[in-house]
Design a protein around this motif. Structure first.
Motif, PDB file in Angstrom:
ATOM      1  N   UNK A   1       0.836  -1.201   0.000  1.00 35.27           N
ATOM      2  CA  UNK A   1       0.000   0.000   0.000  1.00 35.27           C
ATOM      3  C   UNK A   1       0.877   1.259   0.000  1.00 35.27           C
ATOM      4  N   UNK A   2       1.937   1.256   0.810  1.00 36.82           N
ATOM      5  CA  UNK A   2       2.852   2.398   0.827  1.00 36.82           C
ATOM      6  C   UNK A   2       3.566   2.550  -0.514  1.00 36.82           C
ATOM      7  N   UNK A   3       3.959   1.432  -1.117  1.00 36.58           N
ATOM      8  CA  UNK A   3       4.610   1.482  -2.426  1.00 36.58           C
ATOM      9  C   UNK A   3       3.663   2.071  -3.468  1.00 36.58           C
ATOM     10  N   UNK A   4       2.387   1.659  -3.435  1.00 39.96           N
ATOM     11  CA  UNK A   4       1.420   2.183  -4.407  1.00 39.96           C
ATOM     12  C   UNK A   4       1.302   3.700  -4.290  1.00 39.96           C
ATOM     13  N   UNK A   5       1.272   4.208  -3.063  1.00 41.71           N
ATOM     14  CA  UNK A   5       1.193   5.657  -2.881  1.00 41.71           C
ATOM     15  C   UNK A   5       2.478   6.343  -3.340  1.00 41.71           C
ATOM     16  N   UNK A   6       3.616   5.686  -3.107  1.00 40.51           N
ATOM     17  CA  UNK A   6       4.910   6.223  -3.551  1.00 40.51           C
ATOM     18  C   UNK A   6       4.981   6.266  -5.074  1.00 40.51           C
ATOM     19  N   UNK A   7       4.524   5.210  -5.726  1.00 39.41           N
ATOM     20  CA  UNK A   7       4.517   5.183  -7.191  1.00 39.41           C
ATOM     21  C   UNK A   7       3.577   6.247  -7.752  1.00 39.41           C
ATOM     22  N   UNK A   8       2.510   6.517  -7.044  1.00 45.68           N
ATOM     23  CA  UNK A   8       1.579   7.555  -7.482  1.00 45.68           C
ATOM     24  C   UNK A   8       2.260   8.929  -7.484  1.00 45.68           C
ATOM     25  N   UNK A   9       3.263   9.075  -6.610  1.00 46.52           N
ATOM     26  CA  UNK A   9       4.063  10.304  -6.583  1.00 46.52           C
ATOM     27  C   UNK A   9       5.209  10.216  -7.598  1.00 46.52           C
ATOM     28  N   UNK A  10       5.136   9.194  -8.462  1.00 44.87           N
ATOM     29  CA  UNK A  10       6.101   8.953  -9.547  1.00 44.87           C
ATOM     30  C   UNK A  10       7.355   8.233  -9.064  1.00 44.87           C
ATOM     31  N   UNK A  11       7.452   7.887  -7.775  1.00 38.78           N
ATOM     32  CA  UNK A  11       8.540   7.064  -7.291  1.00 38.78           C
ATOM     33  C   UNK A  11       9.918   7.615  -7.576  1.00 38.78           C
ATOM     34  N   UNK A  12      10.060   8.927  -7.534  1.00 39.35           N
ATOM     35  CA  UNK A  12      11.346   9.531  -7.891  1.00 39.35           C
ATOM     36  C   UNK A  12      12.246   9.734  -6.679  1.00 39.35           C
ATOM     37  N   UNK A  13      11.664   9.936  -5.500  1.00 40.99           N
ATOM     38  CA  UNK A  13      12.470  10.141  -4.307  1.00 40.99           C
ATOM     39  C   UNK A  13      12.927   8.788  -3.759  1.00 40.99           C
ATOM     40  N   UNK A  14      14.055   8.806  -3.058  1.00 36.64           N
ATOM     41  CA  UNK A  14      14.610   7.571  -2.485  1.00 36.64           C
ATOM     42  C   UNK A  14      13.994   7.363  -1.102  1.00 36.64           C
ATOM     43  N   UNK A  15      12.693   7.120  -1.070  1.00 38.22           N
ATOM     44  CA  UNK A  15      11.949   7.113   0.183  1.00 38.22           C
ATOM     45  C   UNK A  15      12.253   5.866   1.008  1.00 38.22           C
ATOM     46  N   UNK A  16      12.266   6.060   2.322  1.00 35.90           N
ATOM     47  CA  UNK A  16      12.409   4.971   3.281  1.00 35.90           C
ATOM     48  C   UNK A  16      11.092   4.767   4.011  1.00 35.90           C
TER      49      UNK A  16
END
Length: 371
Positions: free
Chosen positions: A255-270
């Protein structure tokens, strides 16, 4: 060379901080079956560079960092259970010999793609391009021809009923006859489930992991264990634990990954940074409360699911682990099907699936992105 009763397929940082670590600690107490021969089966040159370090006489380090009983904890453990490290691509005759003569347990964690059927699987003799089940069939055939002592096969891949699934595929490849009959009577395929967040590798070998760890193994006639360890549990019903991990911890990750991808997954999020954001944490807590926990309650697992959610949120917020969403995002579409779509199917069967808008949105968007 020391006889190794444990033959392990996989060199991942997860196995280093889980199976290898447990056996190492148990060896020090005299509670392990013995040492490990580790086998790299992928043919990946980058992973081959680890082999020498994994079997080095001084062992390799695993750093355990996180919260234990509410307190920050950090320690390093030397893992010295691995005494051989081989590769199927270059050492197949020796791997087959160990499987035939030494091994009492074959453990595996070969990744999401390791079990996928491949054209080479039907070859009569070993081919490097074979899937793990086909390679296992070759090893069991070598053992059968060498006298056929009983053996336990214990997959740890995150596949529901992994032992049963692996047994079915190996028997399919074995065909009819005495060999298939021997598999049916002399090979114990154990269902097991593993759980530990291992956030990053150390070089040339080793890993960083959280304190929490679990290896749940379903009770079965003829079962033998690689070791006795506080994190190893023998359970009558693995399904209850599988559902908690898959549909709470793993579902939350995806679920967190899906939201991150929605933000285009450009930041190196932890994961820990996501959890430090009050809005993100509140959204995940609301998801669990409204769309996940009612399903577990309907299945009679309400209390243990609530406790597992609390533990999971603390694990996600672990301030020590650099657990990257980009790592979790690997094979995202397949993970969404197993973790979220299957959960929605289960909730429909229980009659509580009407209010799961956020989870349904994740499935729909993931399917659209894949087309």
């Amino acid at each position: 060379m020391t006889t190794t009763p444990i033959l392990q397929f996989g060199t991942s940082r997860f196995l280093q901080a889980h199976v290898d670590l447990f056996v190492s600690e148990a060896l020090a107490r005299g509670e392990a079956l013995g040492t490990i021969t580790l086998v790299q089966s992928s043919g990946d040159p980058a992973r081959r560079s680890r082999l020498e370090a994994l079997a080095a006489p001084g062992g390799f380090p695993v750093r355990i960092e996180g919260l234990e009983d509410g307190r920050a904890s950090a320690r390093e453990v030397r893992v010295n259970s691995v005494v051989r490290a081989l590769a199927t691509e270059t050492d197949w005759p020796e791997v087959a010999r160990i499987a035939a003569e030494e091994a009492e347990i074959i453990v595996s964690n070969t990744g999401d793609s390791g079990w996928a059927a491949r054209p080479e699987d039907d070859a009569l003799d070993f081919r490097q391009g074979m899937s793990y089940p086909a390679k296992l069939r070759q090893l069991l055939l070598a053992r059968f021809r060498a006298g056929g002592r009983c053996i336990v096969v214990m997959p740890t891949e995150l596949v529901a009923r992994n032992g049963d699934r692996l047994r079915s595929r190996v028997l399919e490849l074995a065909g009819d006859g005495e060999f298939a009959e021997w598999i049916g009577s002399h090979v114990v395929f154990a269902n097991s489930l593993v759980d530990r967040i291992v956030s990053q590798p150390l070089e040339p070998a080793g890993a960083v992991a959280e304190p929490y760890a679990l290896w749940a193994i379903e009770e079965k006639e003829g079962l033998i264990l690689p070791c006795r360890h506080p994190a190893v549990e023998i359970v009558a019903d693995l399904g209850r634990i599988e559902r908690l991990k898959l549909h709470i911890l793993n579902l939350g990750h995806s679920y967190m990954v899906a939201n991150w991808l929605r933000r285009h997954g450009l930041d190196d999020a932890l994961v820990r940074d996501e959890m430090a954001d009050p809005a993100t944490r509140a959204d995940l807590e609301d998801l669990y409360a409204r769309e996940v926990l009612p399903v577990f309650a309907a299945a009679g697992q309400g209390d243990e699911a609530r406790h597992y959610v609390e533990t999971t949120l603390d694990r996600f917020a672990n301030p020590f682990l650099a657990h990257r969403l980009s790592d979790i995002a690997q094979n995202h579409a397949e993970k969404v099907q197993r973790r979220i779509a299957a959960f929605l199917d289960w909730s429909e069967q229980l009659g509580v699936g009407a209010m799961q808008r956020h989870l349904r949105d994740v499935v729909t968007q993931t399917e659209m992105a894949a087309t």
